[in-house]
Design a protein around this motif. Structure first.
Motif, PDB file in Angstrom:
ATOM      1  N   UNK A 155       0.839  -1.207   0.000  1.00 45.21           N
ATOM      2  CA  UNK A 155       0.000   0.000   0.000  1.00 45.21           C
ATOM      3  C   UNK A 155       0.870   1.252   0.000  1.00 45.21           C
ATOM      4  N   UNK A 156       1.892   1.266   0.832  1.00 47.33           N
ATOM      5  CA  UNK A 156       2.736   2.457   0.982  1.00 47.33           C
ATOM      6  C   UNK A 156       3.592   2.708  -0.250  1.00 47.33           C
ATOM      7  N   UNK A 157       4.083   1.656  -0.861  1.00 45.97           N
ATOM      8  CA  UNK A 157       4.878   1.826  -2.085  1.00 45.97           C
ATOM      9  C   UNK A 157       4.029   2.463  -3.185  1.00 45.97           C
ATOM     10  N   UNK A 158       2.741   2.141  -3.198  1.00 49.24           N
ATOM     11  CA  UNK A 158       1.843   2.733  -4.196  1.00 49.24           C
ATOM     12  C   UNK A 158       1.650   4.231  -3.966  1.00 49.24           C
ATOM     13  N   UNK A 159       1.965   4.690  -2.739  1.00 44.86           N
ATOM     14  CA  UNK A 159       1.812   6.113  -2.420  1.00 44.86           C
ATOM     15  C   UNK A 159       3.064   6.930  -2.747  1.00 44.86           C
ATOM     16  N   UNK A 160       4.072   6.270  -3.286  1.00 41.91           N
ATOM     17  CA  UNK A 160       5.268   6.987  -3.718  1.00 41.91           C
ATOM     18  C   UNK A 160       6.204   7.395  -2.594  1.00 41.91           C
ATOM     19  N   UNK A 161       6.190   6.672  -1.471  1.00 47.71           N
ATOM     20  CA  UNK A 161       7.108   6.976  -0.375  1.00 47.71           C
ATOM     21  C   UNK A 161       8.547   6.738  -0.850  1.00 47.71           C
ATOM     22  N   UNK A 162       9.432   7.630  -0.472  1.00 52.91           N
ATOM     23  CA  UNK A 162      10.823   7.572  -0.905  1.00 52.91           C
ATOM     24  C   UNK A 162      11.522   6.396  -0.234  1.00 52.91           C
ATOM     25  N   UNK A 163      11.888   5.387  -1.021  1.00 52.94           N
ATOM     26  CA  UNK A 163      12.526   4.196  -0.451  1.00 52.94           C
ATOM     27  C   UNK A 163      13.974   4.456  -0.072  1.00 52.94           C
ATOM     28  N   UNK A 164      14.529   5.584  -0.496  1.00 56.59           N
ATOM     29  CA  UNK A 164      15.922   5.897  -0.167  1.00 56.59           C
ATOM     30  C   UNK A 164      16.054   6.718   1.114  1.00 56.59           C
ATOM     31  N   UNK A 165      14.937   7.101   1.729  1.00 54.44           N
ATOM     32  CA  UNK A 165      14.987   7.881   2.969  1.00 54.44           C
ATOM     33  C   UNK A 165      15.712   7.095   4.055  1.00 54.44           C
ATOM     34  N   UNK A 166      16.459   7.822   4.897  1.00 57.30           N
ATOM     35  CA  UNK A 166      17.214   7.184   5.977  1.00 57.30           C
ATOM     36  C   UNK A 166      16.686   7.646   7.326  1.00 57.30           C
ATOM     37  N   UNK A 167      16.692   6.732   8.316  1.00 48.65           N
ATOM     38  CA  UNK A 167      16.289   7.109   9.661  1.00 48.65           C
ATOM     39  C   UNK A 167      17.464   7.742  10.401  1.00 48.65           C
ATOM     40  N   UNK A 168      17.309   7.973  11.698  1.00 46.01           N
ATOM     41  CA  UNK A 168      18.348   8.654  12.467  1.00 46.01           C
ATOM     42  C   UNK A 168      19.642   7.854  12.531  1.00 46.01           C
ATOM     43  N   UNK A 169      19.561   6.552  12.282  1.00 47.28           N
ATOM     44  CA  UNK A 169      20.755   5.692  12.284  1.00 47.28           C
ATOM     45  C   UNK A 169      21.326   5.473  10.890  1.00 47.28           C
TER      46      UNK A 169
END
Length: 220
Positions: A155-169
């Motif tokens: 579902x989330x991939x269909x919303x265009x969420x950036x898969x390259x985003x990084x968390x605080x670590x």
């Protein structure tokens, strides 16, 4: 607003007695008093999924944007209960869809973290910010991967969420899937990345399939 133990209104909402709630409201009781955990009667009604009580309180001016001791609003409670009907009522009465609790979870992020797919899809329909991040800079996609929710990953991939985003670590959602051994989520993200690359190359250089194959080798 004041900090009290539970009032009669709290108890009526928690036990699901809308007639008592209506009577108390008509007698001008205080709608927004807090109990010991800073929960309002509205929060208790939402938590206990007493929709008639919720409706009465909202129609008489209960504030849907007050927060409890953990920073949760009534909409956060509706999210955990996966009750889209109550969530709809709260939003119609100006509940803040982007309210953040102490973990910086919006209702949308909380729905993802609790694997509440119906609520996630409802909040997407209501234009919640799908790109929000929590206090650790985790995206909704990272949370879905972390909790091994392959359906939500789709579902989330269909919303265009950036898969390259990084968390605080410095971790990406794909790295979450690799280190956790979640093969399905990893495959879904890899397929999404390949599809985006394929679309990009086709738009830029429709005939240069060799470049496409070379880049796929590099990325994988």
């Amino acid at each position: 607003f004041f900090h009290f133990h539970r009032t009669a209104l709290h108890l009526a909402c928690a036990s699901g007695h809308p007639d008592v709630v209506a009577l108390l409201v008509e007698r001008k009781c205080q709608l927004n008093f807090f109990d010991g955990d800073y929960r309002t009667a509205l929060m208790k009604a939402v938590q206990c999924q007493n929709e008639r009580c919720v409706t009465i309180l909202l129609e008489h001016g209960a504030d849907p944007n007050l927060v409890d001791i953990a920073g949760n609003t009534a909409l956060h409670y509706a999210t955990v209960g996966s009750n889209t009907s109550i969530a709809e009522k709260l939003l119609l009465h100006h509940a803040n869809i982007e309210a953040r609790n102490k973990d910086e979870f919006t209702p949308f992020l909380l729905a993802v973290s609790k694997n509440k797919q119906q609520m996630v899809e409802f909040l997407i329909q209501k234009e919640a910010n799908v790109h929000a991040v929590d206090k650790s800079q985790r995206t909704a996609l990272m949370l879905a991967v972390h909790h091994d929710s392959a359906d939500l990953v789709r579902v989330l991939l269909q919303q265009g969420i950036d898969i390259s985003s990084e968390d605080a670590n410095g971790w990406t959602a794909e790295e979450y899937s690799i280190f956790s051994g979640l093969k399905v989520s990893r495959q879904l993200i890899a397929e999404h990345r390949e599809e985006k690359l394929n679309n990009y190359l086709q738009n830029k250089n429709p005939g240069k399939t060799f470049q496409h194959e070379l880049l796929l080798v590099v990325l994988t």
